[in-house]
Design a protein around this motif. Structure first.
Motif, PDB file in Angstrom:
ATOM      1  N   VAL A 311       2.893   2.843  -1.133  1.00  0.00           N
ATOM      2  CA  VAL A 311       1.821   2.076  -0.481  1.00  0.00           C
ATOM      3  C   VAL A 311       1.818   0.719  -1.160  1.00  0.00           C
ATOM      4  CG1 VAL A 311      -0.628   1.977   0.095  1.00  0.00           C
ATOM      5  CG2 VAL A 311       0.527   4.200  -0.058  1.00  0.00           C
ATOM      6  N   ALA A 312       2.394  -0.291  -0.510  1.00  0.00           N
ATOM      7  CA  ALA A 312       2.688  -1.544  -1.208  1.00  0.00           C
ATOM      8  C   ALA A 312       2.413  -2.770  -0.360  1.00  0.00           C
ATOM      9  CB  ALA A 312       4.152  -1.555  -1.651  1.00  0.00           C
ATOM     10  N   ASN A 313       1.909  -3.800  -1.025  1.00  0.00           N
ATOM     11  CA  ASN A 313       1.786  -5.143  -0.439  1.00  0.00           C
ATOM     12  C   ASN A 313       0.934  -5.159   0.824  1.00  0.00           C
ATOM     13  OD1 ASN A 313       3.541  -6.380  -2.415  1.00  0.00           O
ATOM     14  ND2 ASN A 313       5.231  -5.366  -1.359  1.00  0.00           N
ATOM     15  N   ARG A 338       1.198  -0.087  -5.105  1.00  0.00           N
ATOM     16  CA  ARG A 338       1.641  -1.288  -5.823  1.00  0.00           C
ATOM     17  C   ARG A 338       1.431  -2.560  -5.003  1.00  0.00           C
ATOM     18  NH1 ARG A 338       7.447  -0.750  -7.894  1.00  0.00           N
ATOM     19  NH2 ARG A 338       6.306   0.151  -9.650  1.00  0.00           N
ATOM     20  N   GLY A 339       0.964  -3.597  -5.693  1.00  0.00           N
ATOM     21  CA  GLY A 339       0.970  -4.930  -5.113  1.00  0.00           C
ATOM     22  C   GLY A 339       0.018  -5.114  -3.948  1.00  0.00           C
ATOM     23  N   ASN A 340      -1.003  -4.266  -3.830  1.00  0.00           N
ATOM     24  CA  ASN A 340      -1.976  -4.410  -2.755  1.00  0.00           C
ATOM     25  C   ASN A 340      -3.099  -5.351  -3.181  1.00  0.00           C
ATOM     26  OD1 ASN A 340      -0.906  -2.151  -0.902  1.00  0.00           O
ATOM     27  ND2 ASN A 340      -1.099  -1.135  -2.899  1.00  0.00           N
ATOM     28  N   ILE A 341      -3.734  -5.995  -2.218  1.00  0.00           N
ATOM     29  CA  ILE A 341      -4.749  -7.005  -2.521  1.00  0.00           C
ATOM     30  C   ILE A 341      -6.002  -6.740  -1.702  1.00  0.00           C
ATOM     31  CG2 ILE A 341      -5.321  -9.458  -2.450  1.00  0.00           C
ATOM     32  CD1 ILE A 341      -2.346 -10.066  -2.728  1.00  0.00           C
ATOM     33  N   ALA A 342      -7.158  -6.747  -2.377  1.00  0.00           N
ATOM     34  CA  ALA A 342      -8.459  -6.651  -1.709  1.00  0.00           C
ATOM     35  C   ALA A 342      -9.284  -7.877  -2.058  1.00  0.00           C
ATOM     36  CB  ALA A 342      -9.190  -5.388  -2.139  1.00  0.00           C
TER      37      ALA A 342
END
Length: 464
Positions: A311-313, A338-342
């Motif tokens: 689950v990435a980016n 990894r690398g997720n943004i909220a």
């Protein structure tokens, strides 16, 4: 409601005959939309058939019946695509491509489904599987489908399996059990890597399923992987909306968008099992950039399992950049978040009054504008033999770069929380209550500006 299929007596009789053991007949379909529609009508009437599409043909749909570009499937029908494309014409009225009705059973293989547009409330621009229907999807591309409700590509109210069987030079066809390695690479063993530099035994999926591997599927290079990409929903579930029983394996769900929750997959009171899959680069305006789960309107709790999944980016304008769990049950094993943004809290995870267990997995390099760069939880959250590293909470007043426990319960067993960052202390873990358990094999170190100092309530086994 007009889109619900009502089989005729003849269709019901044919279906019963097929269920009684009638073998599918092969129907060769010419490279003509009229031929495809006629073949589906015949297959429904006979109860069972295999449609063999013309190789690399494009079937362009220009008209619809009840919001469906092709006849509603009520028989046992297999479609062998041979690399063909079924697409809604750009200047046509809005309609979905495929609809599996009550009693229907569709096997769809080696075809591209493109440009469908479904109306609310049923959704599923590419494929709708109604209650009592079944579908198996293998080596299929769903692209540029839309819904003005939920499920841009697929809406499943029945039973749907999305499967593929990619092979590689490293696949020896045998299975390691995770404890005993035969010395050869395989798909189930996943070439698991042991990170035991601190004496803690761990296994990871990273060496076998990583972002570089999945990037091969973006332009169709990996033909054995089902691709669900660049679909959109004006509601939730940009790629998939599930209320039934869903299983997904060897699939890439990427670059999908939703104006509601879950740019990738929304499990809404259903059961979803996801394995060997990448959920990446999706965008949800509301909670859950990648994947979200919640009880349905009747209160039925969702149950979701992620195994060997990346689950990435993913990105959200709200909370939960990667995974959002609202009042539901989630189990994560041998996976990477990894690398997720909220923009708000929970860069990797948000757990809102649900139950989450994470085993042998990595939560790293996620970012939040609020609290909890890696994890924000107000429910039950258990981490075993896992890592929460290099996450950040970057808002002006943001703290808890690693994990924020907000009136929930948090348990760490053999889990490392290392090198996370927050604008305000603590950088590692904070909690609002005393319901946190950290065992002696769970180091919380090298977080900035502090590990746990600054937490409203002391975090056990955390210093500095």
């Amino acid at each position: 409601m007009a889109e619900k299929s009502v089989p005729s007596p003849q269709q019901v009789a044919a279906k019963k005959a097929g269920d009684a053991g009638k073998q599918r007949k092969d129907i060769n379909v010419g490279c003509s939309t009229d031929d495809l529609i006629a073949a589906l009508v015949r297959a429904n009437a006979e109860g069972a058939a295999t449609l063999i599409l013309s190789e690399v043909c494009t079937y362009t749909l220009t008209a619809h019946n009840g919001g469906n570009g092709l006849p509603v499937i009520v028989g046992s029908i297999a479609i062998e695509g041979n690399g063909a494309t079924i697409v809604r014409a750009a200047n046509a009225e809005e309609f979905r491509i495929l609809n599996v009705g009550l009693g229907g059973n569709l096997q769809l293989r080696d075809v591209t489904i493109k440009g469908g547009f479904a109306d609310a409330p049923l959704g599923g621009g590419g494929l709708l599987v109604q209650t009592g229907g079944k579908a198996t999807v293998e080596h299929v591309v769903f692209a540029f489908n839309q819904s003005d409700g939920a499920g841009g590509a697929i809406a499943n109210d029945g039973i749907t399996r999305i499967v593929s069987s990619p092979k590689s030079d490293k696949d020896d066809g045998k299975h390691d059990d995770g404890k005993h390695d035969d010395g050869k690479d395989d798909k189930d063993g996943k070439g698991l890597t042991d990170f035991a530099d601190d004496g803690i035994s761990r296994t990871w999926v990273e060496d076998s399923w990583n972002e570089d591997d999945w990037a091969k599927g973006e332009d169709g290079e990996n033909a054995n992987v089902t691709l669900i990409r660049q679909n959109s929903a004006l509601g939730s579930g940009g790629a998939i909306f599930n209320t039934g029983a869903l299983s997904v394996s060897n699939t890439r769900i990427s670059y999908n968008n939703a104006l509601g929750d879950a740019g990738g997959l929304l499990n809404f009171g259903g059961t979803a099992e996801v394995a060997d899959t990448s959920i990446d680069h999706n965008h949800g305006i509301d909670d859950g950039g990648g994947i979200s789960m919640a009880p349905n309107l009747a209160g039925r709790v969702s149950t979701t399992t992620l195994k060997r999944t990346l689950v990435a980016n993913n990105f959200t304008n709200d909370a939960a950049g990667g995974i959002n769990n609202e009042g539901s049950n989630l189990y994560v094993l041998h996976s990477i978040v990894r690398g997720n943004i909220a923009t708000q809290s929970g860069g990797g995870f948000v757990n809102d009054d649900g139950k989450v267990t994470v085993d042998d997995s990595k939560i790293d390099k996620n970012s939040a504008g609020g609290l909890g760069g890696g994890v924000f939880s107000s429910g039950q959250f258990v981490l075993r033999r896992s890592e929460v590293n290099l996450n950040s909470a970057v808002g002006v007043a943001s703290h808890s770069g690693g994990i924020r426990n907000s009136s929930g319960t948090l348990t760490l067993s053999g889990t490392r929380v290392i090198a996370n960052f927050a604008s305000v202390a603590p950088g590692g873990i904070s909690t609002s209550n005393d319901q946190v358990t950290v065992d002696d094999e769970s180091p919380i170190v090298k977080n900035r500006p502090t590990n746990c100092e600054g937490s409203l309530v002391e975090v056990p086994n955390c210093f500095g």
